[in-house]
Scaffold this motif. Structure first.
Motif, PDB file in Angstrom:
ATOM      1  N   PRO A   6      -0.099 -36.887  58.007  1.00 54.50           N
ATOM      2  CA  PRO A   6      -1.013 -37.091  58.766  1.00 54.50           C
ATOM      3  C   PRO A   6      -2.285 -36.461  58.336  1.00 54.50           C
ATOM      4  O   PRO A   6      -2.205 -35.679  57.235  1.00 54.50           O
ATOM      5  CB  PRO A   6      -0.672 -36.554  60.297  1.00 54.50           C
ATOM      6  CG  PRO A   6       0.112 -35.279  59.720  1.00 54.50           C
ATOM      7  CD  PRO A   6       0.972 -35.799  58.611  1.00 54.50           C
ATOM      8  N   TRP A  10      -4.637 -32.748  62.940  1.00 55.74           N
ATOM      9  CA  TRP A  10      -3.850 -33.530  63.971  1.00 55.74           C
ATOM     10  C   TRP A  10      -3.761 -33.174  65.284  1.00 55.74           C
ATOM     11  O   TRP A  10      -3.142 -33.563  66.243  1.00 55.74           O
ATOM     12  CB  TRP A  10      -2.637 -34.262  63.367  1.00 55.74           C
ATOM     13  CG  TRP A  10      -1.782 -33.296  62.795  1.00 55.74           C
ATOM     14  CD1 TRP A  10      -1.413 -32.884  61.649  1.00 55.74           C
ATOM     15  CD2 TRP A  10      -0.764 -32.366  63.622  1.00 55.74           C
ATOM     16  NE1 TRP A  10      -0.507 -31.961  61.413  1.00 55.74           N
ATOM     17  CE2 TRP A  10      -0.125 -31.653  62.806  1.00 55.74           C
ATOM     18  CE3 TRP A  10      -0.395 -32.337  64.885  1.00 55.74           C
ATOM     19  CZ2 TRP A  10       0.950 -30.759  63.071  1.00 55.74           C
ATOM     20  CZ3 TRP A  10       0.585 -31.408  65.537  1.00 55.74           C
ATOM     21  CH2 TRP A  10       1.272 -30.613  64.527  1.00 55.74           C
ATOM     22  N   TRP A  11      -4.130 -31.898  65.526  1.00 60.63           N
ATOM     23  CA  TRP A  11      -3.978 -31.362  66.761  1.00 60.63           C
ATOM     24  C   TRP A  11      -5.217 -31.417  67.654  1.00 60.63           C
ATOM     25  O   TRP A  11      -6.059 -30.912  67.770  1.00 60.63           O
ATOM     26  CB  TRP A  11      -3.793 -29.577  66.749  1.00 60.63           C
ATOM     27  CG  TRP A  11      -3.518 -28.915  67.825  1.00 60.63           C
ATOM     28  CD1 TRP A  11      -4.496 -28.344  68.934  1.00 60.63           C
ATOM     29  CD2 TRP A  11      -2.212 -28.669  68.308  1.00 60.63           C
ATOM     30  NE1 TRP A  11      -3.664 -27.856  69.971  1.00 60.63           N
ATOM     31  CE2 TRP A  11      -2.267 -28.145  69.731  1.00 60.63           C
ATOM     32  CE3 TRP A  11      -0.795 -29.032  68.026  1.00 60.63           C
ATOM     33  CZ2 TRP A  11      -1.291 -27.720  70.605  1.00 60.63           C
ATOM     34  CZ3 TRP A  11       0.108 -28.833  68.898  1.00 60.63           C
ATOM     35  CH2 TRP A  11      -0.054 -28.037  70.129  1.00 60.63           C
ATOM     36  N   LYS A  12      -4.960 -32.780  68.155  1.00 57.51           N
ATOM     37  CA  LYS A  12      -6.121 -33.270  68.997  1.00 57.51           C
ATOM     38  C   LYS A  12      -5.838 -33.381  70.744  1.00 57.51           C
ATOM     39  O   LYS A  12      -4.753 -33.671  70.908  1.00 57.51           O
ATOM     40  CB  LYS A  12      -6.410 -34.676  68.372  1.00 57.51           C
ATOM     41  CG  LYS A  12      -6.981 -34.559  67.101  1.00 57.51           C
ATOM     42  CD  LYS A  12      -7.423 -35.804  66.752  1.00 57.51           C
ATOM     43  CE  LYS A  12      -8.099 -35.751  65.175  1.00 57.51           C
ATOM     44  NZ  LYS A  12      -8.064 -36.870  64.265  1.00 57.51           N
ATOM     45  N   PRO A  13      -6.819 -33.505  71.270  1.00 60.28           N
ATOM     46  CA  PRO A  13      -6.615 -33.378  73.004  1.00 60.28           C
ATOM     47  C   PRO A  13      -5.991 -35.079  73.109  1.00 60.28           C
ATOM     48  O   PRO A  13      -6.531 -36.097  72.501  1.00 60.28           O
ATOM     49  CB  PRO A  13      -7.879 -33.370  73.401  1.00 60.28           C
ATOM     50  CG  PRO A  13      -8.878 -33.579  72.355  1.00 60.28           C
ATOM     51  CD  PRO A  13      -8.057 -33.137  71.218  1.00 60.28           C
ATOM     52  N   LEU A  14      -5.293 -35.069  74.077  1.00 61.64           N
ATOM     53  CA  LEU A  14      -4.632 -36.332  74.695  1.00 61.64           C
ATOM     54  C   LEU A  14      -5.897 -36.980  75.323  1.00 61.64           C
ATOM     55  O   LEU A  14      -6.805 -36.815  75.982  1.00 61.64           O
ATOM     56  CB  LEU A  14      -3.504 -36.058  75.614  1.00 61.64           C
ATOM     57  CG  LEU A  14      -2.309 -35.031  75.060  1.00 61.64           C
ATOM     58  CD1 LEU A  14      -1.231 -34.853  76.288  1.00 61.64           C
ATOM     59  CD2 LEU A  14      -1.746 -35.509  73.753  1.00 61.64           C
ATOM     60  N   GLY A  15      -5.316 -38.422  75.088  1.00 64.80           N
ATOM     61  CA  GLY A  15      -6.488 -39.427  76.056  1.00 64.80           C
ATOM     62  C   GLY A  15      -5.912 -39.491  77.439  1.00 64.80           C
ATOM     63  O   GLY A  15      -4.814 -39.004  77.903  1.00 64.80           O
ATOM     64  N   ASP A  17      -4.936 -41.935  79.281  1.00 70.71           N
ATOM     65  CA  ASP A  17      -3.907 -42.443  79.626  1.00 70.71           C
ATOM     66  C   ASP A  17      -2.609 -41.764  79.308  1.00 70.71           C
ATOM     67  O   ASP A  17      -1.586 -42.000  79.932  1.00 70.71           O
ATOM     68  CB  ASP A  17      -3.859 -43.745  78.828  1.00 70.71           C
ATOM     69  CG  ASP A  17      -4.342 -44.010  77.401  1.00 70.71           C
ATOM     70  OD1 ASP A  17      -4.842 -42.904  76.957  1.00 70.71           O
ATOM     71  OD2 ASP A  17      -3.932 -44.865  76.845  1.00 70.71           O
ATOM     72  N   GLU A  18      -2.730 -41.291  78.152  1.00 72.32           N
ATOM     73  CA  GLU A  18      -1.589 -40.152  77.630  1.00 72.32           C
ATOM     74  C   GLU A  18      -1.310 -39.215  78.668  1.00 72.32           C
ATOM     75  O   GLU A  18      -0.095 -38.965  79.083  1.00 72.32           O
ATOM     76  CB  GLU A  18      -1.700 -39.637  76.214  1.00 72.32           C
ATOM     77  CG  GLU A  18      -1.505 -40.583  75.257  1.00 72.32           C
ATOM     78  CD  GLU A  18      -2.295 -40.296  73.878  1.00 72.32           C
ATOM     79  OE1 GLU A  18      -1.682 -40.491  73.143  1.00 72.32           O
ATOM     80  OE2 GLU A  18      -3.429 -39.932  74.082  1.00 72.32           O
ATOM     81  N   TRP A  21       0.350 -40.312  81.764  1.00 71.46           N
ATOM     82  CA  TRP A  21       1.812 -40.763  81.526  1.00 71.46           C
ATOM     83  C   TRP A  21       2.641 -39.496  81.506  1.00 71.46           C
ATOM     84  O   TRP A  21       3.794 -39.625  82.328  1.00 71.46           O
ATOM     85  CB  TRP A  21       1.872 -41.516  80.287  1.00 71.46           C
ATOM     86  CG  TRP A  21       3.297 -41.921  79.980  1.00 71.46           C
ATOM     87  CD1 TRP A  21       4.273 -41.248  78.885  1.00 71.46           C
ATOM     88  CD2 TRP A  21       4.098 -43.142  80.475  1.00 71.46           C
ATOM     89  NE1 TRP A  21       5.513 -41.888  78.830  1.00 71.46           N
ATOM     90  CE2 TRP A  21       5.676 -43.172  79.732  1.00 71.46           C
ATOM     91  CE3 TRP A  21       3.809 -44.050  81.304  1.00 71.46           C
ATOM     92  CZ2 TRP A  21       6.608 -43.636  80.150  1.00 71.46           C
ATOM     93  CZ3 TRP A  21       5.087 -45.077  81.615  1.00 71.46           C
ATOM     94  CH2 TRP A  21       6.332 -44.836  80.899  1.00 71.46           C
ATOM     95  N   VAL A  22       2.214 -38.411  80.953  1.00 69.62           N
ATOM     96  CA  VAL A  22       3.095 -37.387  80.919  1.00 69.62           C
ATOM     97  C   VAL A  22       3.084 -36.608  82.255  1.00 69.62           C
ATOM     98  O   VAL A  22       4.082 -36.285  82.738  1.00 69.62           O
ATOM     99  CB  VAL A  22       2.295 -36.342  80.034  1.00 69.62           C
ATOM    100  CG1 VAL A  22       2.987 -34.952  79.894  1.00 69.62           C
ATOM    101  CG2 VAL A  22       2.599 -36.823  78.234  1.00 69.62           C
ATOM    102  N   SER A  25       5.610 -38.708  84.319  1.00 66.62           N
ATOM    103  CA  SER A  25       6.944 -38.296  84.054  1.00 66.62           C
ATOM    104  C   SER A  25       7.274 -37.027  84.454  1.00 66.62           C
ATOM    105  O   SER A  25       8.465 -36.785  84.930  1.00 66.62           O
ATOM    106  CB  SER A  25       7.149 -38.523  82.355  1.00 66.62           C
ATOM    107  OG  SER A  25       6.440 -39.726  81.916  1.00 66.62           O
ATOM    108  N   LEU A  26       6.451 -35.924  84.590  1.00 64.87           N
ATOM    109  CA  LEU A  26       6.796 -34.632  84.565  1.00 64.87           C
ATOM    110  C   LEU A  26       7.032 -34.839  85.979  1.00 64.87           C
ATOM    111  O   LEU A  26       8.087 -33.960  86.403  1.00 64.87           O
ATOM    112  CB  LEU A  26       5.681 -33.693  84.340  1.00 64.87           C
ATOM    113  CG  LEU A  26       6.091 -32.247  84.439  1.00 64.87           C
ATOM    114  CD1 LEU A  26       7.129 -32.115  83.362  1.00 64.87           C
ATOM    115  CD2 LEU A  26       4.889 -31.438  83.926  1.00 64.87           C
TER     116      LEU A  26
END
Lengths: 175, 508
Positions: A6, A10-15, A17-18, A21-22, A25-26
């Motif tokens: 990659p 690549w350690w980037k904040p989540l969007g 929508d992500e 979803w997390v 789910s949690l």
């Protein structure tokens, strides 16, 4: 591209929508876990955990004594036994039978001891579909209060040799 | 062992420009071909078994049924899957990293050990000396050579896993790969870590069993065996899970050029597998004597369903990556044009979708449901359990492996797929057969039909049993589904073997 390295950072904040979803789910995970705990405490039916170490000889003796004391008849070569209401009952699995046949009273509570004389067996009460693993050297105690009158079959659902599919016992519940 | 990379050992893949290590290529081919041979054997057995479980047909006699059931379980769950996974590990550690497979000779030793172990176990099973099922629960005893076969296989696989780790380290050390690992290789590292745990557990389980079978060990506690065995037996399926998810990402990239939308999230989901997934081994012991409620609930819920959270993340990020890639190609009309315009005729893509649907909606969901302690009482050792793991291991893992094979054959073995038309429909045929089979098994199990039983009606026993009339329908679904799935499986074997032997040589 999941097949190549990659980009360097690549350690980037989540969007958003992500993240959503997390979190959904949690929350669902927590609900599932709590459900199991609440069910165990407050539910009508849960997996038993009461267990005692017992030698095959000792359990055979206990079962034989139990049969002798409370036997009320015989069916297809198997003793029919009526344990006292609220008391202990013993069922021993062996290749390829469940002995004895228990005759229980509806609404009474029994402590049913399960163990095996030889191999591992599967206690499968039908048609209610209630299943427990039965091992030699372990006395597995289920506390049971029959809710329905009738005749129930006990299948073996753990493979135990060529006659495995013939291993059927019976449990009778009377008024 | 060569310490320097010899450039002569490499060729450049004309399609991907990856550097392919020739000794690795040979080992990948050997392991993958062996895997397909075992898949073929297991598939033939599957048909015979399903046509016996479909009681209206009841094909095999009882003794053959139990022998074949033992063979089918071990052949499929262990030999087919692990040989293929070893091929996948070698691919991920050499080809994807432009690197070499360190010590190919050790790779051949691992291959030899695995093959010898597998053949020994198969020999014992087919000669009727190990009718003990995949689980081989003590005190049911098999011939000592059966246990020895499994131990040899596990040791060989462990060597292969070691070779994978060594190759990853060397590729970075020799700077043939720079930066973070590709996500697919990262997923395979996770699979390999779980594999190390699994295979060591296998050795701990079967070495005492071997000593017990030759009489050197007097007793083997049945509950201890179950605990140890499932550290091997269930964890082995978690290797499949991690490898399958890695392959999902690979297929999404190969078919629509998808890029993971957030590497951090996907990698953290994989990390959750390492930390929590093996607790699921206790799913098999939910109604066992000897374990406390706290122990059961903690383990069966993966602490707090945290491994399930990992799967939920992949279930989101892979379709999302596909959508993003498709929209970037211009398929952005409305909500679903990206989906309708996906390459549905590409076997790699349809295999990805079939695998995700069967694994997710049938396998994963049913697993979480029946791993719940109280519900487990209602399904333990019924054929519903068998339905669950056919959804995960066959519908999920096997279909994903098949999808990848359609790329390994042209890219690694450099042969063209012989019949593109057949390849186009194969995942659908196989998947629809499996769907019917799995649903048939699950519904039958819900009605109490036991697993591993030659005759559910116990004809000739002390009492006979009865099941709801609907089981006639669900068992027929099982049988018909198996026939369709075996046709789909045979199509795959035909395509793989004949492409390899007679496919257009892409080197020319």
């Amino acid at each position: 591209m999941s097949l190549a390295a990659p980009e360097r950072i690549w350690w980037k904040p989540l969007g958003w929508d992500e993240k959503l979803w997390v979190w959904v789910s949690l929350v669902f995970c927590v609900i599932l876990l709590s459900g199991m705990i609440v069910w165990h405490v407050a539910g009508l039916q849960t997996a038993p955990s009461e267990t005692y170490s017992v030698s095959v000889e000792r359990f055979t003796q206990l079962t034989d004594d139990f049969i002798e004391e409370y036997k009320v008849g015989e069916e297809n070569g198997l003793p029919v036994v009526r344990p006292p209401a609220g008391g202990d009952a013993y069922v021993q699995a062996s290749t390829w039978q469940w002995s004895p046949i228990l005759e229980l009273q509806k609404g009474q509570t029994y402590r049913i001891h399960l163990s095996s004389k030889d191999l591992q067996h599967g206690f499968s009460l039908q048609p209610v579909n209630y299943n427990l693993q039965v091992l030699p050297d372990y006395d597995y105690v289920m506390t049971l209060t029959p809710a329905d009158v009738g005749e129930f079959t006990i299948l073996c659902n753990e493979y135990c040799g060529l006659g495995h599919h013939l291993m059927v016992g019976k449990l009778i519940v009377t008024e | 062992m060569a310490t320097q990379t010899k450039e002569a050992d490499f060729r450049t893949c004309p399609v991907t420009t990856l550097q392919v290590h020739r000794p690795a290529e040979l080992l990948i081919t050997a392991n993958a071909v062996t895997a397909v041979v075992f898949l073929t054997v297991g598939g033939i057995l599957a048909l015979l078994l399903a046509l016996t479980r479909w009681q209206a047909v009841h094909l095999l006699p009882a003794d053959w049924f139990y022998t074949f059931l033992t063979a089918h379980g071990i052949t499929m769950l262990v030999f087919w899957i692990v040989f293929f996974e070893v091929a996948g590990l070698y691919f991920g550690s050499s080809v994807l990293l432009n690197g070499r497979l360190v010590a190919p000779k050790v790779g051949w030793v691992a291959f030899g050990l695995m093959l010898a172990g597998a053949l020994l176990a198969e020999l014992m099973i087919f000669t009727g000396q190990a009718d003990v099922m995949f689980t081989a629960y003590v005190p049911l005893k098999a011939h000592p050579l059966f246990y020895l076969g499994i131990i040899l296989f596990a040791v060989g696989a462990l060597v292969a896993v070691y070779l994978f780790f060594a190759s990853v380290v060397v590729a970075k050390h020799e700077r043939r790969h720079t930066g973070s690992l590709p996500l697919v290789t990262f997923g395979l590292v996770v699979a390999a870590i779980i594999a190390a745990f699994t295979l060591i557990s296998g050795a701990i389980t079967f070495i005492p069993a071997f000593f017990w079978s030759v009489g050197l060990l007097e007793t083997y506690d049945p509950a201890a065996y179950r605990l140890l065995f499932w550290a091997f037996g269930h964890s082995a399926q978690q290797i499949n899970l991690a490898a399958m998810v890695a392959i999902w990402y690979a297929l999404a990239t190969l078919t629509v050029g998808a890029t993971p939308i957030n590497e951090k999230l996907s990698r953290m989901a994989f990390l959750l597998y390492i930390l929590f997934i093996n607790l699921g081994s206790i799913h098999h012991l939910m109604v066992d004597p000897g374990l406390s409620v706290v122990y059961k609930i903690t383990n069966t819920s993966y602490i707090m369903y945290l491994a399930v959270l990992g799967s939920m993340i992949h279930a989101y990020s892979i379709p999302a990556a596909v959508e993003v890639a498709q929209r970037a190609k211009g398929y952005s009309k409305g909500l679903f044009q990206w989906l309708w315009r996906a390459p549905w005729g590409e076997p790699g893509f349809s295999a990805l979708v079939v695998s995700m649907v069967l694994f997710g909606f049938l396998g994963g969901v049913s697993g979480v449901i029946q791993g719940m302690m109280q519900l487990n009482m209602m399904i333990h050792n019924t054929i519903r359990v068998v339905g669950h793991f056919h959804a995960t291991v066959v519908g999920g893992t096997t279909v994903a492996f098949m999808g990848l094979t359609y790329y390994i054959i042209p890219l690694i073995m450099r042969r063209d797929i012989i019949s593109k038309g057949l390849a186009r429909i194969q995942p659908y045929v196989y998947g629809s057969g499996l769907f019917l089979l799995i649903v048939g098994m699950m519904l039958s199990g819900d009605m109490g039909v036991p697993r591993r039983s030659w005759d559910i009606y116990a004809t000739g026993g002390a009492f006979t049993t009865q099941f709801p009339a609907f089981t006639d329908v669900t068992l027929a679904m099982l049988g018909i589904g198996a026939i369709v799935a075996v046709i789909g499986g045979a199509m795959f074997v035909y395509l793989a073997v004949f492409s390899l032997l007679f496919g257009k040589d892409l080197r020319k």
